[in-house]
Design an enzyme around this catalytic site. Structure first.
Site, PDB file in Angstrom:
ATOM      1  N   HIS A   7      -5.787  -0.792  -3.968  1.00 53.17           N
ATOM      2  CA  HIS A   7      -6.108   0.163  -3.277  1.00 53.17           C
ATOM      3  C   HIS A   7      -6.886   1.225  -3.898  1.00 53.17           C
ATOM      4  CE1 HIS A   7      -2.629  -1.783  -1.278  1.00 53.17           C
ATOM      5  NE2 HIS A   7      -3.203  -1.612  -0.234  1.00 53.17           N
ATOM      6  N   CYS A  49       0.883  -1.215  -0.003  1.00 53.93           N
ATOM      7  CA  CYS A  49       0.104  -0.093   0.052  1.00 53.93           C
ATOM      8  C   CYS A  49       0.878   1.280   0.031  1.00 53.93           C
ATOM      9  CB  CYS A  49      -0.897   0.077   1.105  1.00 53.93           C
ATOM     10  SG  CYS A  49      -0.491  -0.516   2.487  1.00 53.93           S
ATOM     11  N   ASP A 102      -3.520  -7.470  -5.096  1.00 50.98           N
ATOM     12  CA  ASP A 102      -3.668  -6.348  -3.945  1.00 50.98           C
ATOM     13  C   ASP A 102      -4.228  -5.250  -5.092  1.00 50.98           C
ATOM     14  OD1 ASP A 102      -3.711  -5.208  -1.568  1.00 50.98           O
ATOM     15  OD2 ASP A 102      -1.546  -4.784  -1.623  1.00 50.98           O
ATOM     16  N   HIS A 115      -8.333  -1.065   1.147  1.00 46.71           N
ATOM     17  CA  HIS A 115      -7.381  -2.280   0.832  1.00 46.71           C
ATOM     18  C   HIS A 115      -8.322  -3.278   0.544  1.00 46.71           C
ATOM     19  CE1 HIS A 115      -4.021  -0.480   3.276  1.00 46.71           C
ATOM     20  NE2 HIS A 115      -4.888   0.413   3.847  1.00 46.71           N
ATOM     21  N   LYS A 157     -13.450  -4.389   8.393  1.00 47.47           N
ATOM     22  CA  LYS A 157     -13.293  -5.070   7.113  1.00 47.47           C
ATOM     23  C   LYS A 157     -14.508  -5.993   6.996  1.00 47.47           C
ATOM     24  CE  LYS A 157     -10.320  -8.640   9.539  1.00 47.47           C
ATOM     25  NZ  LYS A 157      -9.287  -9.507   9.146  1.00 47.47           N
TER      26      LYS A 157
END
Length: 576
Positions: free
Chosen positions: A325, A274, A323, A451, A405
């Site tokens: 962001h 990130c 991943d 994320h 989350k």
RNA sequence: GCCAGCGUAGCUCAGGGGUAGAGCAACGGUUUCGUAAACCGUCGGUCGUCGGUUCGAAUCCGACCGCUGGCUCCA
């Protein structure tokens, strides 16, 4: 209703079986100290402090003693006694005394069967004879009260069921799961290896595993571009100050590989992607009109995991996250999370996962940001879940320190649960790194970062796929989609002709042109779990056809080459 | 990291104080075969590493490395 009663009975039986096991252990080890012995899914365990280590050979002896106790059909008797009395009764049992001290009531319940008495809330069966089917499965060390700093006790695990048939079914399901173990299949199918010489938790992807990974990655990239993500690449190491600013150095020191020194500067291997994405974001001034920005990366990260927790591909020290962001305004969080959930569900169904659980994790004890920020973000996540009409459970206090989350847990074909997609809202990093946009009002505002991964990591996802399909991957993921089996050497030329026809359409096909018998070639293709076997001999050569066999063992007989080709192409297209 | 078990040929495994074994694989040959293993032969190991006990260690003991089952942990 009936099944509910039944579940309740089985639960009670599992708990009672753990007491019977404790009695058996007491017979064999009169000096045993007892921990706790609850029921768990499918069975039970009991923790003991024993004068010597248990060996697997001890289990049959304990089981035999248990059978005697069951055969004697002794009643379970309960009694409520004063705590003082309980302390005397369990004077020689330090762990029980500790439990008694924690009872808020002035009395304690005990259960007795035969010569064994246990501190226990119950409930239990009426008598030991009601236990129908059980088996002790393994021994393991377990910290008293799950605390690393307290003594390690010996735990015996067992399973128990309402009848022998249910037990047998369970054991055969276990055997099936063992056959699907990705560590075993990974070796047999030539997918990956882990070498002592390289280091534990560090994976080498062999050609076939790498091919599956490439297919997954290509699919993943294409889908992300379609959905408005920008794909980026970032370095694997970065100066240590970056991790100081982010807070990782203090929060996650234990998970970082030690820094390396270059030209007097300390660099760290990245444990996550990130921070580099933040720097890309910050490379220019951003307007509220630019948002959301979505940066995606198949980013390889390194985390130091303790040796004892490493597990095949499912828990490693170096892995590639899928991943991304998302940098957005607070008012966009809901829509972005909705889109991520859609994407996650699309991915899961593309890879054949029909069953999953949604978990919403809320504010932990140690947290960044303000309570109102948390409430707003948690509310947004909740709202999305409810809007999508998703069944979800709340996992209180299990959020990451920087935000709430949503986790998605996948269920594979043998019922194993895997950590899949995760979506995390983050208030912390935008503040620490001053990640802003210029709002309509002309002022700077902090962005909200999301994320997210939709597969988790390439390593863990492959493990999950292997076990879900038992190595028999759907055609679009199979490293070899078809093996052509010439019956005798004189058919090899024809086999290669067909090979080039298929290959021109991108089908991954291979001719087994060894001078071996057809039976051997079929056997090996079966063991390799190749979806299609195309047998060619005199008949096929004469009629420009192939004889089609599926890995299920089904023989579909002769089909023309174009017919077989479109059949395979259709299966690839359907991702089946 | 902790407790327990394990580590023998490329793979799966047997053996166990007196100098290393099987099947498969590999290699050489014979066989050209109709839907899950043809036949014959050959090669292959300082028994995880280091140290100790012993006349002698793969075998017994210790440390370390790795794996397995759990525990703890898992941004």
């Amino acid at each position: 209703m009936k099944s509910k009663e039944n579940d309740e009975r089985v639960a009670r039986m599992r708990h009672s079986t753990s007491h019977i096991m404790a009695e058996a252990v007491q017979c064999l080890f009169p000096e045993a100290k007892f921990g706790i012995g609850p029921m768990i899914e499918k069975g039970f365990y009991y923790d003991f402090d024993l004068p010597r280590a248990l060996a697997p050979d001890d289990l049959p002896a304990i089981e035999n003693r248990m059978r005697e106790i069951i055969h004697q059909d002794v009643p379970f008797v309960t009694e409520r006694i004063a705590k003082e009395k309980a302390r005397k009764l369990f004077a020689a049992q330090p762990y029980k005394l500790e439990l008694i001290d924690e009872i808020s009531d002035s009395t304690a319940t005990i259960y007795r069967q035969g010569s064994f008495t246990d501190l226990c809330r119950g409930p239990h069966l009426a008598s030991t004879g009601e236990v129908k089917a059980f088996k002790l499965t393994h021994v393991a060390g377990a910290y008293w009260r799950g605390d690393e700093k307290r003594p390690m006790l010996q735990r015996i695990y067992g399973v128990a069921f309402a009848g022998q048939k249910e037990l047998d079914d369970y054991l055969s399901l276990q055997a099936e799961a063992a056959k699907r173990d990705h560590r075993k299949l990974g070796k047999e199918l030539g997918l990956f290896s882990i070498h002592e010489e390289i280091g534990p938790g560090l994976v080498c992807w062999h050609p076939k595993g790498a091919l599956i990974r490439q297919i997954i990655e290509d699919f993943w990239r294409a889908e992300h571009r379609k959905r408005g993500y920008d794909i980026v690449y970032t370095p694997h190491i970065a100066k240590i100050d970056l991790w100081k600013t982010s807070g990782h150095l203090e929060f996650y020191r234990d998970y970082l590989f030690p820094p390396m020194e270059i030209e007097g500067q300390q660099y760290m291997l990245k444990p996550m992607n990130c921070l580099a994405h933040i720097l890309i974001y910050k490379s220019q001034l951003r307007s509220y009109r630019n948002l959301p920005l979505r940066y995606a990366e198949l980013g390889t990260v390194y985390r130091y995991e303790r040796t004892g927790v490493l597990y095949g591909l499912a828990r490693v020290r170096g892995f590639t996250q899928d991943d991304a962001h998302i940098f957005c305004r607070p008012d966009q969080v809901e829509e972005e999370v909705t889109e991520v959930l859609n994407l996650a569900q699309f991915m899961m169904s593309s890879f054949g996962f029909g069953e999953y659980e949604l978990l919403l994790s809320t504010r932990p004890e140690k947290y960044a940001g303000t309570v109102s920020m948390w409430e707003e973000a948690t509310g947004a996540l909740k709202h999305v879940l409810e809007k999508l009409d998703s069944h979800y459970e709340v996992d209180p206090g299990e959020g990451v320190f920087y935000g709430p989350k949503i986790d998605i847990k996948l269920k594979d074909a043998v019922g194993h649960v895997w950590q899949g997609p995760t979506i995390q809202v983050d208030f912390n990093l935008p503040q620490r790194f001053d990640v802003c946009y210029i709002g309509e009002d002309g002022l700077e505002h902090n962005v909200v970062m999301i994320h997210r991964t939709v597969l988790g990591s390439m390593e863990r996802f492959l493990a999950c796929l292997v076990e879900h399909y038992g190595g028999a991957f759907p055609v679009w993921l199979s490293p070899v989609q078809a093996t052509i089996v010439p019956i005798a050497d004189r058919h090899v030329g024809y086999a290669h002709e067909i090979e080039s026809v298929f290959r021109n359409d991108g089908i991954r096909v291979r001719v087994d042109d060894r001078s071996e018998r057809m039976n051997l070639k079929i056997r090996e293709a079966e063991l390799e779990k190749v979806p299609y076997m195309l047998v060619v001999g005199d008949k096929e050569m004469a009629s420009s056809s192939v004889s089609l066999r599926l890995r299920s063992g089904e023989n579909l007989g002769s089909e023309s080459v174009p017919q077989v080709k479109s059949r395979i192409m259709a299966a690839i297209e359907a991702k089946s």
